[in-house]
Every structure is written in structure tokens, then in C-alpha cells.
Design an enzyme around this catalytic site. Sequence first.
Site, short mmCIF file in Angstrom:
data_model
loop_
_atom_site.label_atom_id
_atom_site.label_comp_id
_atom_site.label_asym_id
_atom_site.label_seq_id
_atom_site.Cartn_x
_atom_site.Cartn_y
_atom_site.Cartn_z
CE LYS A 299 19.82 -47.90 -26.88
NZ LYS A 299 19.19 -47.18 -26.03
CE LYS B 23 19.55 -40.43 -21.54
NZ LYS B 23 18.71 -40.90 -22.70
CE LYS C 151 21.33 -47.71 -18.24
NZ LYS C 151 20.14 -46.72 -18.73
P1 TYM Z 1 16.39 -47.37 -23.98
O1 TYM Z 1 16.58 -46.99 -25.30
O2 TYM Z 1 17.54 -46.68 -22.95
O3 TYM Z 1 16.31 -48.90 -23.65
C1 TYM Z 1 15.58 -49.71 -24.23
C2 TYM Z 1 15.08 -50.64 -23.25
O4 TYM Z 1 16.18 -51.59 -22.69
C3 TYM Z 1 16.26 -51.48 -21.26
N1 TYM Z 1 17.65 -51.26 -20.87
C4 TYM Z 1 18.16 -52.22 -19.91
N2 TYM Z 1 17.51 -53.26 -19.20
C5 TYM Z 1 18.66 -53.86 -18.49
N3 TYM Z 1 19.71 -53.81 -18.08
C6 TYM Z 1 20.37 -52.84 -18.75
N4 TYM Z 1 21.62 -52.51 -18.58
C7 TYM Z 1 19.50 -51.80 -19.55
N5 TYM Z 1 19.91 -50.75 -20.38
C8 TYM Z 1 18.46 -50.63 -21.12
C9 TYM Z 1 15.52 -50.13 -20.98
O5 TYM Z 1 14.87 -50.20 -19.65
C10 TYM Z 1 14.57 -50.19 -22.01
O6 TYM Z 1 13.34 -51.03 -21.54
N6 TYM Z 1 12.76 -44.10 -22.57
C11 TYM Z 1 13.10 -45.55 -23.07
C12 TYM Z 1 12.54 -45.36 -24.55
C13 TYM Z 1 11.09 -45.34 -24.53
C14 TYM Z 1 10.06 -46.29 -24.16
C15 TYM Z 1 8.73 -45.61 -24.36
C16 TYM Z 1 9.98 -47.50 -23.52
C17 TYM Z 1 10.37 -44.26 -25.11
N7 TYM Z 1 9.04 -44.28 -24.95
C18 TYM Z 1 7.55 -46.07 -23.86
C19 TYM Z 1 8.78 -48.13 -23.12
C20 TYM Z 1 7.48 -47.32 -23.47
C21 TYM Z 1 14.74 -45.83 -23.31
O7 TYM Z 1 15.47 -44.75 -23.33
O8 TYM Z 1 14.84 -46.83 -23.50
#
Ligand code: TYM
Length: 333
Positions: free
Chosen positions: A202, A117, A199
Amino acid sequence: MPDQNGKKIVFSGVQPSGNLTIGNYLGAIKNFSRFSDEYKTFYCVVDLHSITVRQVPAELRRRTYETLALYMACGLDEKKNTLFVQSHVPAHAELGWILDCYTMFGELSRMTQFKDKSAKNAENINAGLFTYPSLMAADILLYQTDVVPVGIDQKQHLELARDVAMRFNQIYSDTFTVPEGYIPTETMKIMSLSDPTSKMSKSDPNQNSVVYILDSKDDVMRKFKRAVTDSDSTIRYSEDKPGVSNLMTIYRAFTGKSFEEIEREFDGKGYGDFKMAVGEACADGLAPVRDEFARLIADKAHLEAVMKAGAEEAAFYARKTLSKVKRKIGFVV
Ligand code: TYM
């Protein structure tokens, strides 16, 4: 650690930082509801995390409602799950600061997401981007979470949360449950349609790389039609065929067919037929989510009531952990 009814605890979160993709759906949200009956579940819209990258205020507000509505459209019943917005429970920010002081500079420097990032946002490498994993650890540890369902890209952050929990417990005696990840091996990393070695994200500026949960059927079909495959023409799962393998992974997730069945189904057929079938399966699988979303997003008052009730419930659990932490550290409470 079980809650007062003896149920184990699940926590996960999604950032309202863009339109959610089928990666978010298959890697995370679709799996959330499987815990609703047997666990005490907390699913959070992590708006505090999303401001580590600059957001347009009106879009952030809209996406916060949308992410909550999508949770519900994906099958999370607000009566069985605690659904809430992170900034509505101040204990997240408070414990986040405290855990900053128990997370090492070296640990944070090793986080691959920080490196990625900061390379992509060279003009805004802010302190929050760096300490992001401590806030994520706070999210998880506040609820004495046992299980965290996430995609594989969050594994390193989760391991850091475990290390911080163990470090704190060692200094002050048992305080936090050390959480386990739940990473679905079949869909833990959905790849970009235009570059299947990276990957699906979004925040990808190339809209053709990404299928959004709320894309129309026409858009879904068009994106799969353009998806990168290879110069070979056989439909076979293999590491040296990342594009085809990613499409097979998506097709398997939406149809429940095994890779062998898929290989047999498309034996002798070309990529064109295969891509159409993946598009159809994906669009059909998402249609009920889209319909339910349209219904839910039209009722803002209901969404506000859900987030308010969720925040009250979450705050009750969070306060217990936070006051325990403060007492152990030596704060006057
Ligand atoms: P975020 O918002 O980027 O993504 C949300 C969830 O989607 C999963 N994910 C994917 N899984 C499979 N293939 C992909 N291409 C893909 N893109 C995203 C992510 O692994 C995630 O589970 N840091 C986290 C948010 C967060 C969080 C937490 C998660 C903040 N606090 C506490 C769990 C527990 C994040 O940026 O997810």
C-alpha cells in the site's frame, strides 16, 4: 487459550497507513470472517504501528475510519467480531514497553521489514520502527491469542512474538498463549503488477503497481491491462514467469478456478485476453465490498459506536493479561 465461553482466540491487525490493496484483502482481511463463528475474534486497526512512518494527521484519521469500514464491508459483522482501534486500548502501548524489555537488540536487528523500511525512510529511522515487532507481540499476546491470520510478510514478526512469549513464560511460569500463524498458502504474497518480484504494497508510490480494494472498475481494468508479463505468450504457472503466475494467483482467488483450469481456459489465447479476464474477475469480486463500504463510510456515528464498543470489549480482555504480567514481574498492582 480458550476464552470464558471455551472459544479459541483469533487476533489480527491492519495498519491504516495507506489505501488497502488486494494484497491486504486476499492475504488477510478476506480470511478474517472464516473465524467469526467458531472463535472469539479481535480485529484491530493498528494506528500506533502506522506512526513509525510519518503520517499526515488528517489522512491517518480518515484511514482509521476507512479501515474499520473496510473490515465490515469485507464481511466482519461487529456483533460477531470485536473490531477496534489500537490506540483506544492503552494496554497495547503498556505491554509493548514491557515486552521491549524482553526482546533482544539482535532479534530486532534481524527483522527484514526493519531493514527494508529503514532503507526506504533513511531520514526517519526512529526507535519505534525498530521496536515495532515488540508492539506487535503485545497486540497478539494481550488477548491470549491462539491463531493469527496474516500474509507471509508477517511471518518473521509472528515468530518473534512466539519467542518472546516462550521467553517470558520460561522466566515467570506460564503467562502467555504461544500463538500460531494462519498463512493462506494460495494468496500469502500478492506481487506488484509492475515488478512481480516484489510484494504489492500500500505504500508503493507507483499507483499502477497496486490494485486498491476501492479502485473503480476502470482503474482496475487499466492497471491489469498494463501489468508486466513476459516475452513468452503462454499462460502457464511457473517460477520463471512471475508476472503471469501472479495474475493467475489473483484470478484463481477471485474465480475459485484451479491453475489447470485457467491454463486450459486460455490455451491458445494471448496475454491481452487473459489480463482483461483477470481485471473483470477482480473488479466484479470487489464490487460488493465497494458498495458496502460506500454505505458504511457515510455513517460516521455508527463507525464510532462500533469502535467504542469494540475498545471496551478488547480492554476487558487486555486488562486481565496485563495485570497478570505486572504481578509476575513484581510491579505493585
Ligand atoms: P499490514 O498493514 O502491512 O498488512 C495487513 C495484512 O495484509 C497482509 N498483506 C499481504 N498479504 C498478501 N500479499 C500482499 N502483497 C500483502 N500485503 C500485506 C499482511 O501480511 C497483513 O496480514 N504488522 C502488521 C500489522 C499488525 C499485526 C499485528 C498483524 C500489527 N499488529 C498483530 C497481526 C497481528 C502489518 O504491518 O500489516
